[in-house]
Design an enzyme around this catalytic site. Structure first.
Site: not given
Ligand code: F6P
Length: 343
Positions: A10, A71, A102, A124, A126, A128, A170
């Site tokens: 992301g 991704r 990660d 990230t 997140d 994490d 997440r």
């Molecule tokens: O991992 C980062 C994140 O922003 C998460 O918090 C969220 O669940 C995910 O990416 C959303 O991903 P996408 O932009 O692919 O919908």
């Protein structure tokens, strides 16, 4: 030396300042630098562009990633990992800086284990990634979420409603905890601590009985109930190349469940991608900058399979194998401590 840079997973605010700093330092060393488009997809498809200071100079305040992202997991489909190794050669890369969370760092580690000269940078919203205090994007996400929570208090109060605010994160509740605490939420629910619907409803009813006219609760996007039943319909959702289910929207379902249980008029606001979009905070800009400078130092030292990280006020290096063998979740002690404000 010819250095490649990619951003995977992301997007997050602060990525451009990270790319910019890496370009500045690499040029300063008299080396060449190229950007790989759309994360590992760019290495699979041999898609790159030459980078230079003039191209990145004005990007310090821009959100997103000028290199774009995806991704893509080159270890998912047979043969893709080989293609990545071949294109690495074709691009004549002497080193690669992989900026990501990660998933991206796991791919970086696997490729480094196969002999590719790769270093990582933790990104990230997140927050994490283990063994670094902060990751690029987290601070901006907390800032935007906190501002939204501040604002949502006023509409919730004016209408005497229950407001459910959902934030991304997440499997980690870092954004929810930080923004909920800063924003004076009356309750914060995180994935690390499964909730009990009955208990949440009773808490809200008690608040009301004490004379509070409205409530605002912050929920992390991956909350789940104690009893193991899953009201959010994840089983019907698609998964990405790393096997993660697409989250987002639990706030609406949860709000409905609470409305039914408490009889309170309830609204939900899903902050979603808003909190990782737009200009990065000064903290994220500088975090990206220093992490990039440290990553280039790692390349100079040929410390492959390592990641730059922030520990306290120091930028350090940690080996990716150790990083990826751990998880970084909100500790129960921290959650218990801030329960003091759930009243
Ligand atoms: O991992 C980062 C994140 O922003 C998460 O918090 C969220 O669940 C995910 O990416 C959303 O991903 P996408 O932009 O692919 O919908």
């Amino acid at each position: 030396m010819r250095i490649g840079i990619l951003t995977g997973g992301g997007d997050a605010p602060g990525l451009n300042s990270c790319i910019r700093a890496a370009v500045a330092r690499v040029e300063d060393l008299g080396w060449e630098v190229i950007g790989i488009r759309r994360g590992w997809a760019g290495l699979l498809e041999n898609d790159s562009l030459p980078l230079s200071w003039s191209l990145v100079e004005k990007t310090v305040s821009l959100g997103g990633t000028m290199l774009e992202t995806s991704r893509t997991n080159p270890f998912k489909r047979e043969g893709d990992d080989k293609r990545v190794m071949e294109n690495f050669e074709k691009m004549r890369l002497d080193a690669l800086i992989a900026i990501g969370g990660d998933d991206t760092l796991t791919v970086a580690h696997k490729l480094a284990q196969r002999g590719l000269p790769i270093v990582g940078v933790p990104k990230t919203m997140d927050n994490d990634v283990p063994l670094t205090d902060y990751t690029i994007g987290f601070d901006t996400a907390v800032n935007i979420s906190t501002e939204a929570i501040d604002r949502l208090h006023t509409t919730a109060a004016s209408h005497r409603r229950l407001m459910v605010v959902e934030v991304m994160g997440r499997d980690a509740g870092w954004v929810a905890i930080a923004s909920g605490l800063a924003g004076g939420a009356h309750l914060i629910l995180i994935p690390e601590v499964p909730y009990d619907l009955e208990e949440v409803a009773n808490f809200l009813l008690e608040r009301k009985a004490k004379g509070n006219t409205y409530s605002l609760i912050v929920v992390s996007e991956a909350i789940h109930p104690k009893d193991g039943t899953e009201p959010f319909g994840y089983e019907k959702r698609e998964v990405d190349a790393f096997g993660h289910v697409r989250l987002g929207g639990v706030g609406h379902v949860f709000a409905e469940l609470l409305e039914r249980k408490t009889g309170m008029e309830t609204r939900a606001t899903v902050l979603g991608h808003l909190i990782r979009s737009g200009p990065p905070t000064p903290f994220d800009r500088n975090l990206g900058t220093y992490l990039a400078l440290k990553a280039v130092e790692l390349i100079k030292e040929k410390k492959w399979d390592y990641m730059s990280a922030l520990r306290g006020t120091e930028y350090i290096s940690v080996d990716l194998g150790t990083v990826l063998s751990q998880t970084k979740r909100v500790p129960i002690e921290l959650y218990n401590q801030i329960k003091l404000f759930f009243r």
